[in-house]
Design a protein around this motif. Structure first.
Motif, PDB file in Angstrom:
ATOM      1  N   ASN A 279       0.849  -1.195   0.000  1.00 13.82           N
ATOM      2  CA  ASN A 279       0.000   0.000   0.000  1.00 13.82           C
ATOM      3  C   ASN A 279       0.883   1.242   0.000  1.00 13.82           C
ATOM      4  O   ASN A 279       2.069   1.166   0.311  1.00 13.82           O
ATOM      5  CB  ASN A 279      -0.903   0.026   1.235  1.00 13.82           C
ATOM      6  CG  ASN A 279      -1.891  -1.122   1.258  1.00 13.82           C
ATOM      7  OD1 ASN A 279      -2.937  -1.064   0.630  1.00 13.82           O
ATOM      8  ND2 ASN A 279      -1.547  -2.187   1.982  1.00 13.82           N
ATOM      9  N   LYS A 280       0.287   2.359  -0.342  1.00 16.51           N
ATOM     10  CA  LYS A 280       1.007   3.628  -0.274  1.00 16.51           C
ATOM     11  C   LYS A 280       0.415   4.418   0.883  1.00 16.51           C
ATOM     12  O   LYS A 280      -0.682   4.976   0.784  1.00 16.51           O
ATOM     13  CB  LYS A 280       0.871   4.403  -1.585  1.00 16.51           C
ATOM     14  CG  LYS A 280       1.694   5.700  -1.604  1.00 16.51           C
ATOM     15  CD  LYS A 280       3.158   5.408  -1.355  1.00 16.51           C
ATOM     16  CE  LYS A 280       3.969   6.662  -1.169  1.00 16.51           C
ATOM     17  NZ  LYS A 280       5.327   6.388  -0.694  1.00 16.51           N
ATOM     18  N   LEU A 281       1.139   4.428   2.007  1.00 12.68           N
ATOM     19  CA  LEU A 281       0.658   5.058   3.235  1.00 12.68           C
ATOM     20  C   LEU A 281       1.633   6.166   3.630  1.00 12.68           C
ATOM     21  O   LEU A 281       2.545   5.945   4.424  1.00 12.68           O
ATOM     22  CB  LEU A 281       0.545   4.019   4.356  1.00 12.68           C
ATOM     23  CG  LEU A 281      -0.223   2.737   3.995  1.00 12.68           C
ATOM     24  CD1 LEU A 281      -0.185   1.752   5.148  1.00 12.68           C
ATOM     25  CD2 LEU A 281      -1.656   3.066   3.611  1.00 12.68           C
ATOM     26  N   PRO A 282       1.475   7.353   3.083  1.00 10.72           N
ATOM     27  CA  PRO A 282       2.471   8.406   3.304  1.00 10.72           C
ATOM     28  C   PRO A 282       2.314   9.104   4.640  1.00 10.72           C
ATOM     29  O   PRO A 282       1.204   9.318   5.126  1.00 10.72           O
ATOM     30  CB  PRO A 282       2.182   9.382   2.152  1.00 10.72           C
ATOM     31  CG  PRO A 282       0.708   9.242   1.922  1.00 10.72           C
ATOM     32  CD  PRO A 282       0.392   7.796   2.188  1.00 10.72           C
ATOM     33  N   ASN A 283       3.437   9.431   5.258  1.00  9.51           N
ATOM     34  CA  ASN A 283       3.388  10.358   6.388  1.00  9.51           C
ATOM     35  C   ASN A 283       3.751  11.748   5.863  1.00  9.51           C
ATOM     36  O   ASN A 283       3.877  11.965   4.659  1.00  9.51           O
ATOM     37  CB  ASN A 283       4.291   9.897   7.540  1.00  9.51           C
ATOM     38  CG  ASN A 283       5.776  10.071   7.249  1.00  9.51           C
ATOM     39  OD1 ASN A 283       6.181  10.486   6.159  1.00  9.51           O
ATOM     40  ND2 ASN A 283       6.607   9.755   8.221  1.00  9.51           N
ATOM     41  N   HIS A 284       3.933  12.699   6.758  1.00  9.33           N
ATOM     42  CA  HIS A 284       4.130  14.091   6.345  1.00  9.33           C
ATOM     43  C   HIS A 284       5.363  14.268   5.464  1.00  9.33           C
ATOM     44  O   HIS A 284       5.309  14.920   4.418  1.00  9.33           O
ATOM     45  CB  HIS A 284       4.241  14.976   7.585  1.00  9.33           C
ATOM     46  CG  HIS A 284       5.394  14.629   8.472  1.00  9.33           C
ATOM     47  ND1 HIS A 284       5.623  13.354   8.925  1.00  9.33           N
ATOM     48  CD2 HIS A 284       6.388  15.394   8.988  1.00  9.33           C
ATOM     49  CE1 HIS A 284       6.709  13.349   9.682  1.00  9.33           C
ATOM     50  NE2 HIS A 284       7.198  14.566   9.733  1.00  9.33           N
ATOM     51  N   ASP A 285       6.497  13.659   5.848  1.00  7.18           N
ATOM     52  CA  ASP A 285       7.729  13.832   5.081  1.00  7.18           C
ATOM     53  C   ASP A 285       7.699  13.064   3.766  1.00  7.18           C
ATOM     54  O   ASP A 285       8.308  13.484   2.776  1.00  7.18           O
ATOM     55  CB  ASP A 285       8.936  13.376   5.913  1.00  7.18           C
ATOM     56  CG  ASP A 285       9.426  14.462   6.855  1.00  7.18           C
ATOM     57  OD1 ASP A 285       8.892  15.576   6.787  1.00  7.18           O
ATOM     58  OD2 ASP A 285      10.332  14.190   7.657  1.00  7.18           O
ATOM     59  N   ASP A 286       7.018  11.919   3.761  1.00  4.40           N
ATOM     60  CA  ASP A 286       6.972  11.132   2.537  1.00  4.40           C
ATOM     61  C   ASP A 286       6.231  11.881   1.435  1.00  4.40           C
ATOM     62  O   ASP A 286       6.613  11.803   0.259  1.00  4.40           O
ATOM     63  CB  ASP A 286       6.287   9.792   2.811  1.00  4.40           C
ATOM     64  CG  ASP A 286       6.425   8.821   1.650  1.00  4.40           C
ATOM     65  OD1 ASP A 286       7.515   8.237   1.500  1.00  4.40           O
ATOM     66  OD2 ASP A 286       5.462   8.671   0.885  1.00  4.40           O
ATOM     67  N   VAL A 287       5.196  12.620   1.805  1.00  9.59           N
ATOM     68  CA  VAL A 287       4.481  13.430   0.817  1.00  9.59           C
ATOM     69  C   VAL A 287       5.399  14.511   0.258  1.00  9.59           C
ATOM     70  O   VAL A 287       5.461  14.746  -0.952  1.00  9.59           O
ATOM     71  CB  VAL A 287       3.219  14.055   1.452  1.00  9.59           C
ATOM     72  CG1 VAL A 287       2.590  15.074   0.501  1.00  9.59           C
ATOM     73  CG2 VAL A 287       2.208  12.976   1.804  1.00  9.59           C
ATOM     74  N   GLN A 288       6.144  15.159   1.141  1.00  9.96           N
ATOM     75  CA  GLN A 288       6.993  16.263   0.726  1.00  9.96           C
ATOM     76  C   GLN A 288       8.199  15.787  -0.078  1.00  9.96           C
ATOM     77  O   GLN A 288       8.695  16.503  -0.947  1.00  9.96           O
ATOM     78  CB  GLN A 288       7.466  17.052   1.965  1.00  9.96           C
ATOM     79  CG  GLN A 288       8.101  18.384   1.660  1.00  9.96           C
ATOM     80  CD  GLN A 288       7.110  19.398   1.109  1.00  9.96           C
ATOM     81  OE1 GLN A 288       5.903  19.226   1.233  1.00  9.96           O
ATOM     82  NE2 GLN A 288       7.607  20.461   0.495  1.00  9.96           N
ATOM     83  N   SER A 289       8.666  14.561   0.200  1.00  8.10           N
ATOM     84  CA  SER A 289       9.875  14.046  -0.456  1.00  8.10           C
ATOM     85  C   SER A 289       9.544  12.875  -1.368  1.00  8.10           C
ATOM     86  O   SER A 289      10.296  11.897  -1.446  1.00  8.10           O
ATOM     87  CB  SER A 289      10.897  13.610   0.604  1.00  8.10           C
ATOM     88  OG  SER A 289      11.220  14.669   1.464  1.00  8.10           O
TER      89      SER A 289
END
Length: 519
Positions: free
Chosen positions: A41-51
């Motif tokens: 799955n693609k479960l982004p946290n705050h930094d993963d979205v930005q990077s």
């Protein structure tokens, strides 16, 4: 007839010692159980979205090696690819670790690999999926450095080089090399034919290799910063890198020991002991480890090998500091990602129990004690690995639910924006309000420690909201300054979202007043 290449590869695999293979499969089986949910799955946290298409902050945090890894793997946050890459790297680290710790029993080797991959730091590492493979590579290089340093001679220079590159990826994993070497020296010092003098000088050489690697890293970091005209960021006190003050040392040593002996209490701030069962298992591992360390020292005293017993006592006292070297390198709060070397507690317990049970098995009550001790260690570490694997799945489930809620929340806002009577796609947007949780949203998760385990407080609103809207809602308008817009009387008079009138157009700017403005 010449053998086919696959036959040669199979023959080479068969020559790998059984404990190494068990550690390898322990990583893969436990890793897929614990983290397969995240990989699929693609479960982004705050930094993963930005990077999403990068490795995050690199040079400004002294992690100049991240850009090199990014060029190798394409530098995009693909969970299945990066997850499997990371498991490969951790499996290789487990095989080297088993050799360094001289774990012979296949079951103990498999458990060591399982603990390595299900430890909460790895769950946090995969929450930052975009850089997970680089962090796993940093771990492997730190373990490889310890493996090379034990060989001595010119291999010490290769160990120093591995430490340098490992630090350039993530500085906190230095403790892996230190802890493995300290425990390896302790294990040698309690052997019947141990020589305190030889062990001491080997330890000096190994410490020198680590120090050389650290010095080379600091020197290269300063050179690269100067060449790129960059300064270290103040985030997590990265700008204090390389600073050492004697006045700090007592407090840092106190923190290192407190972190080790209080590992069973690290719940709210690390996510490592957030249930009674896990706290009990960690406390059991700690007590058993201390007892087995003391048994090795006592055995040398009974053999009248007093220098070796004194050296073993010194190394046992240094082990908690080696595990928590990050407290000597860091003066701020320590993130879950920085605590990975604490994984050495259950792994070193397995190694010590393996060596203890390898001695001639006594008869009578002593034999019963040894048999019970082996089963107790196996049960504690095995149950801990199982519980951590379950905890990882619980954390990922929470991330998915939070991601779904975030999509729903922002989809509603974007719908209201596009439903404005005077809406024009060319109008800029201002998301006015503090970057904190919307007070109108109820907190739903029952375990508040899980958000720390995922690396962040799981909020609907984050600093990466604009990138989130672009990636997941196909909404990429121009943005106006929210602070300047928030000072306008018309905006201050608006109610907070989701009240009627919280989305409107003011002076040609679409304003979304998320929550009350902090003046």
């Amino acid at each position: 007839m010449e053998q086919w290449m696959p036959d040669r590869v199979l023959a080479w695999i068969k020559r790998i010692p059984r404990p190494h293979r068990c550690a390898f499969w322990g990583v893969w089986l436990a890793g897929l159980f614990a983290h397969g949910y995240m990989f699929a799955n693609k479960l982004p946290n705050h930094d993963d979205v930005q990077s999403f298409w990068g490795k995050g902050a690199g040079m400004s945090l002294g992690r100049w090696g991240l850009s090199l890894v990014g060029r190798l793997d394409g530098s995009f946050s693909a969970p299945w690819m990066l997850g499997l890459f990371s498991l490969c790297l951790l499996a290789a680290a487990a095989m080297l670790m088993v050799e360094i710790l001289e774990i012979k029993r296949p079951l103990f080797a498999a458990l060591a690999g399982a603990v390595l991959v299900v430890f909460p730091t790895v769950t946090s590492m995969f929450a930052y999926m975009f850089t997970s493979d680089a962090y796993a590579l940093s771990v492997l290089l730190a373990v490889l450095a310890a493996w090379l340093a034990r060989k001595g001679r010119w291999w010490l220079l290769a160990a120093a080089a591995c430490i340098t590159v490992s630090l350039s990826l993530y500085q906190a994993f230095f403790g892996w090399a230190a802890a493995l070497l300290v425990y390896g020296l302790y294990a040698r010092s309690i052997q019947p034919k141990a020589s305190a003098k030889a062990i001491f000088w080997d330890g000096v050489c190994q410490a020198g290799a680590l120090a050389l690697g650290m010095a080379a890293y600091l020197g290269l970091t300063r050179a690269f910063l100067a060449l790129s005209d960059t300064e270290l960021d103040g985030y997590m006190h990265a700008d204090q890198m390389g600073e050492m003050h004697l006045s700090w040392l007592p407090g840092q040593l106190r923190d290192a020991y407190r972190e080790f002996f209080g590992v069973w209490k690290l719940g709210s701030n690390r996510g490592m002991a957030n249930s009674f069962g896990i706290r009990l298992l960690l406390a059991g591992c700690l007590v058993l480890f201390c007892l087995l360390l003391a048994e090795g020292i006592l055995r040398q005293l009974l053999r009248r090998k007093y220098p070796e017993a004194a050296l073993a006592l010194l190394l046992a006292a240094l082990f908690p500091v080696a595990v928590n070297t990050i407290w000597l390198m860091h003066t701020s709060s320590v993130h879950t990602l920085m605590c990975y070397p604490l994984c050495m507690l259950p792994i070193a317990l397995l190694a010590r129990c393996d060596g203890w049970s390898a001695l001639r098995f006594p008869k009578g009550g002593a034999g019963v004690v040894r048999l019970a001790g082996c089963w107790l260690v196996t049960g504690c570490v095995g149950l801990l690995a199982l519980r951590y694997g379950m905890l990882a799945n619980e954390a990922y489930l929470e991330m998915q639910i939070n991601h779904t809620r975030r999509l729903s929340y922002w989809n509603s806002i974007v719908t209201q924006i596009r439903s404005l009577p005077e809406y024009d796609p060319s109008l800029p947007v201002a998301l006015v309000g503090s970057n904190s949780e919307d007070p109108g949203l109820p907190s739903w998760w029952h375990n508040q420690d899980l958000d720390r385990l995922c690396g962040v407080d799981l909020r609907i609103r984050q600093y990466s909201d604009q990138r989130f809207l672009n990636l997941y809602l196909a909404y990429a308008p121009a943005y106006a300054d929210p602070i300047a817009m928030g000072q306008l009387p018309e905006v201050q008079a608006m109610p907070s979202y989701p009240a009627r009138g919280s989305v409107g157009i003011v002076d040609g700017v679409i304003v979304v007043k998320i929550c009350d403005i902090e003046l």
